[in-house]
Design a protein around this motif. Sequence first.
Motif, PDB file in Angstrom:
ATOM      1  N   LEU A 292       0.824  -1.219   0.000  1.00  0.00           N
ATOM      2  CA  LEU A 292       0.000   0.000   0.000  1.00  0.00           C
ATOM      3  C   LEU A 292       0.854   1.263   0.000  1.00  0.00           C
ATOM      4  CD1 LEU A 292      -2.943  -0.422   2.551  1.00  0.00           C
ATOM      5  CD2 LEU A 292      -3.128   0.133   0.137  1.00  0.00           C
ATOM      6  N   ASP A 293       0.318   2.316  -0.614  1.00  0.00           N
ATOM      7  CA  ASP A 293       0.910   3.641  -0.467  1.00  0.00           C
ATOM      8  C   ASP A 293       0.612   4.116   0.952  1.00  0.00           C
ATOM      9  OD1 ASP A 293       1.834   6.208  -0.598  1.00  0.00           O
ATOM     10  OD2 ASP A 293       0.522   6.850  -2.241  1.00  0.00           O
TER      11      ASP A 293
ATOM     12  N   PRO B  32      -1.342   8.284   2.554  1.00  0.00           N
ATOM     13  CA  PRO B  32      -2.695   8.626   3.019  1.00  0.00           C
ATOM     14  C   PRO B  32      -3.005   8.047   4.400  1.00  0.00           C
ATOM     15  CG  PRO B  32      -2.740   7.834   0.752  1.00  0.00           C
ATOM     16  CD  PRO B  32      -1.376   7.558   1.279  1.00  0.00           C
TER      17      PRO B  32
ATOM     18  N   GLY C  74      -8.918   3.716   6.315  1.00  0.00           N
ATOM     19  CA  GLY C  74      -7.760   3.929   5.462  1.00  0.00           C
ATOM     20  C   GLY C  74      -7.301   2.682   4.735  1.00  0.00           C
TER      21      GLY C  74
ATOM     22  N   SER D   6      -8.894   0.712   0.726  1.00  0.00           N
ATOM     23  CA  SER D   6      -7.851   0.734  -0.303  1.00  0.00           C
ATOM     24  C   SER D   6      -7.552  -0.658  -0.853  1.00  0.00           C
ATOM     25  CB  SER D   6      -6.560   1.335   0.269  1.00  0.00           C
ATOM     26  OG  SER D   6      -6.787   2.648   0.745  1.00  0.00           O
ATOM     27  N   VAL D   7      -7.692  -1.663  -0.005  1.00  0.00           N
ATOM     28  CA  VAL D   7      -7.292  -3.010  -0.419  1.00  0.00           C
ATOM     29  C   VAL D   7      -8.453  -3.895  -0.871  1.00  0.00           C
ATOM     30  CG1 VAL D   7      -5.272  -2.973   1.086  1.00  0.00           C
ATOM     31  CG2 VAL D   7      -7.417  -3.913   1.953  1.00  0.00           C
TER      32      VAL D   7
END
Length: 542
Positions: A443-444, A447, A465, A469-470
Amino acid sequence: MSAKPDFFRYYKKSYLTIILIGIFVWSLFAVQWNSDLIHAGGFVTIMQMLGALFQPDFSKEILELAIESTWITLSYAVAGMTLAFIIAFVLGVLASGILFGESRISILMKSFFRGLLGFLRAIHELVWAWIFVASFGLSPYAAIFALALPYGGILGRIFADMLTDVPKEPIEALNSTGASKFQVLLYGYLPMVKTNILSYTMYRFECSIRSSAIMSFVGLGGLGYQIQLSLDDLQYDEVWTFIYFLIAIVVLIDLWSSQLRNKLNAPSKHWFVPFSSILTVFLVAGSWGYVYFVDKASFLALFSQENLAYAKKFFAGMLGIGEENPAFLDRESWSNALLLTYDTLRMSIMAIGFSTIVMFLTVIPAARNVANGTLTLAPKWYSWISFGFIRLCYIFSRAIPELVWAMMIIFILKPGILPGAIALALHNFGILGKLCAEVIEDLDERPIRHLSSSGASKAQILMYGVIPSVLPQFLTYILYRWEVIMRTTIVVGFVGAGGLGQQFKLSMSFFHYTDLTLLLFCYLILVWISDYISEWARKTAR
């Protein structure tokens, strides 16, 4: 009028999630949830198996047998993957269409070879093994060919996709110099995909070890054969000894594959790359040498008059030649087969549901960037303990083949689709957990750190968060594993776990060959339907 489609398009992922959860709940109604699911001595058996887990039999005799069986398992896997790679390379190049151009005939040829690859990979390797044993007798080649065909289909499909997706600019530059199709393949396509091809082949090699182990079910030797014999004798300490050897070889190949990928991508050449090449040559030569000189398996003997007569009789039986009322033309047989297909579908949905639930409960602490605190900015001393324990469970889970899990569970639960679903879930949750933990690790983190710096708690960081995202990538992996589970449902049925596999074994035992044709047809339809549904769900989730 346009607001409604936009509304559904905006919330399509939420609707898809609700639909998938609803389908899983529906699958649970296939089981009568009561105490009658467990054998009278089921709890005693569980305790005996768990006790033997920590007290395996490491006597000299058992260790020597385990080492010999490990080499047999490895030999069949290496020999099978050698042929699989050749099949995959040839058919993958043809299925990619890069040698044909853009004519209508080339499109037909490309479709034909892609269909052939789809057929090869749709049938599970244990089913291929049954067919080869019935046709040619009990020979190491039955295991080798049974591994080569489906793995050739799987690898070939991936190779074709890799060749199709290469950047076009270098290819056009070669074409402009007047290079032939084969020169473009050798000097254009292959250099750009060789690392990915090697990486995926190594991953499938790890899978072939597990597949090689379950060839014991049709009477071929190896670790699976010893596990089966020990289970029949209720020698659970021996069972775990052989399982530990199987886990060890899978882990070693996984480490080899991981190291090789890292060194291939390194800026400078590393000694591990030529070492791996030498090791590969040694394994290939040693495996085929074992087949020829120790097993004394003659390839030409497969085509003896006796074997050809058996093969002719077997395939004539499957086609219903000489039979008045073949099963695939009988309405009642179709009705029974479709009911078994329905049960098999629900078994697969139940299995992926169970494995998904356990994956979600364990995947976050199994991510390295959560364990070391870089993602949540809240490192805890106990995070590494939970990380190590869960990752060990993932290795343990995925290293044991579904059939071996099923053989043990059937000693505890009564025959039916529930033991099959649990066996499939136990194997796949480790694979699913590993894949999804790696998604979190990639992940980035920026954020997520912004949420942390704004005062969000660890639970809020994960909920608002990490998980959003995933989830799309998670869903892709879940659907992919469901496709794999669908192919494997027939295998766990061989030991009494219900569905098409159980009936397939019975039909094979009683030489009802037209029943096999009908069951295989239903099985292929089920696999192709799962591929279609999975592809639709993936597109919806994008």
